[in-house]
Design a protein around this motif. Structure first.
Motif, mmCIF file in Angstrom:
data_model
loop_
_atom_site.group_PDB
_atom_site.id
_atom_site.type_symbol
_atom_site.label_atom_id
_atom_site.label_comp_id
_atom_site.label_asym_id
_atom_site.label_seq_id
_atom_site.Cartn_x
_atom_site.Cartn_y
_atom_site.Cartn_z
ATOM 1 N N LYS A 197 0.816 -1.221 0.000
ATOM 2 C CA LYS A 197 0.000 0.000 0.000
ATOM 3 C C LYS A 197 0.844 1.263 0.000
ATOM 4 C CE LYS A 197 -4.047 -2.086 2.027
ATOM 5 N NZ LYS A 197 -5.113 -1.965 2.988
ATOM 6 N N LYS B 116 3.135 4.215 3.980
ATOM 7 C CA LYS B 116 2.099 3.681 4.860
ATOM 8 C C LYS B 116 2.521 2.369 5.528
ATOM 9 C CE LYS B 116 -1.591 5.753 2.166
ATOM 10 N NZ LYS B 116 -2.719 5.528 1.284
ATOM 11 N N SER B 117 3.711 1.894 5.199
ATOM 12 C CA SER B 117 4.181 0.611 5.723
ATOM 13 C C SER B 117 4.626 0.731 7.172
ATOM 14 C CB SER B 117 5.351 0.103 4.876
ATOM 15 O OG SER B 117 5.878 -1.090 5.433
#
Length: 180
Positions: free
Chosen positions: A143, A147-148
């Motif tokens: 994603k 956002k990891s």
């Protein structure tokens, strides 16, 4: 002559530790390193030297950078052969990834302990995937890296080693440039 890639941590990120690549190149040349080339603005330097001890080389580079820039810059070094091995060991089939999924490699300055790796593996989740192999963490970001959970800071904190992360395209380009 040995060919190495120095990957500087935290250079030109979010307006912090700004350094132009021509200045970085000249700092490396001042250390009598040969055939110095930089790649993109994130602090990647390819160079040749007769020095074969990477710890001595890293310490010398970090010390010179601190003197020239006035702040600490952690450096992770890999030889061209080590970069080729990183590419060979990638556990994720990059060519088969769905659109939007990307692979990143977090390069560790030293081998993490088995206990740290076991603790790190407890953060496995359904969003991103990862593998710790030797001194690298391969991250499959589904994603977007932003956002990891597996940011560079997170990896460093959990594995308790200095690290710097590059996307898969940059890893391959650095390997190509180091084979000159």
């Amino acid at each position: 002559m040995n060919t190495y890639v120095a990957m500087l941590r935290g250079i030109n990120v979010s307006g912090q530790k700004i350094i132009k690549m021509d200045r970085l190149k000249s700092i490396f040349e001042s250390m009598q390193l040969q055939e110095v080339t930089t790649y993109i603005q994130s602090g990647n330097v390819i160079f040749g030297t007769t020095e074969s001890d990477k710890v001595v080389l890293r310490d010398r580079i970090e010390s010179t950078l601190k003197e020239a820039l006035g702040y600490d810059v952690p450096v992770v070094i890999r030889s061209n052969d080590e970069l080729d091995e990183v590419i060979k060991l990638n556990p994720f089939a990059v060519a088969e990834l769905p659109e939007g999924e990307k692979v990143y490699v977090t390069f560790l300055a030293s081998q993490p302990t088995a206990e740290a790796v076991a603790h790190f593996e407890s953060y496995s989740n359904n969003v991103d995937d990862f593998r710790v192999l030797n001194r690298e963490v391969y991250i499959l970001s589904r994603k977007g890296y932003g956002k990891s959970l597996f940011s560079n800071n997170f990896v460093e904190k959990k594995l308790k080693v200095t690290a710097t992360t590059r996307n898969w395209e940059t890893v391959n380009k650095l390997a190509d440039l180091s084979r000159r």
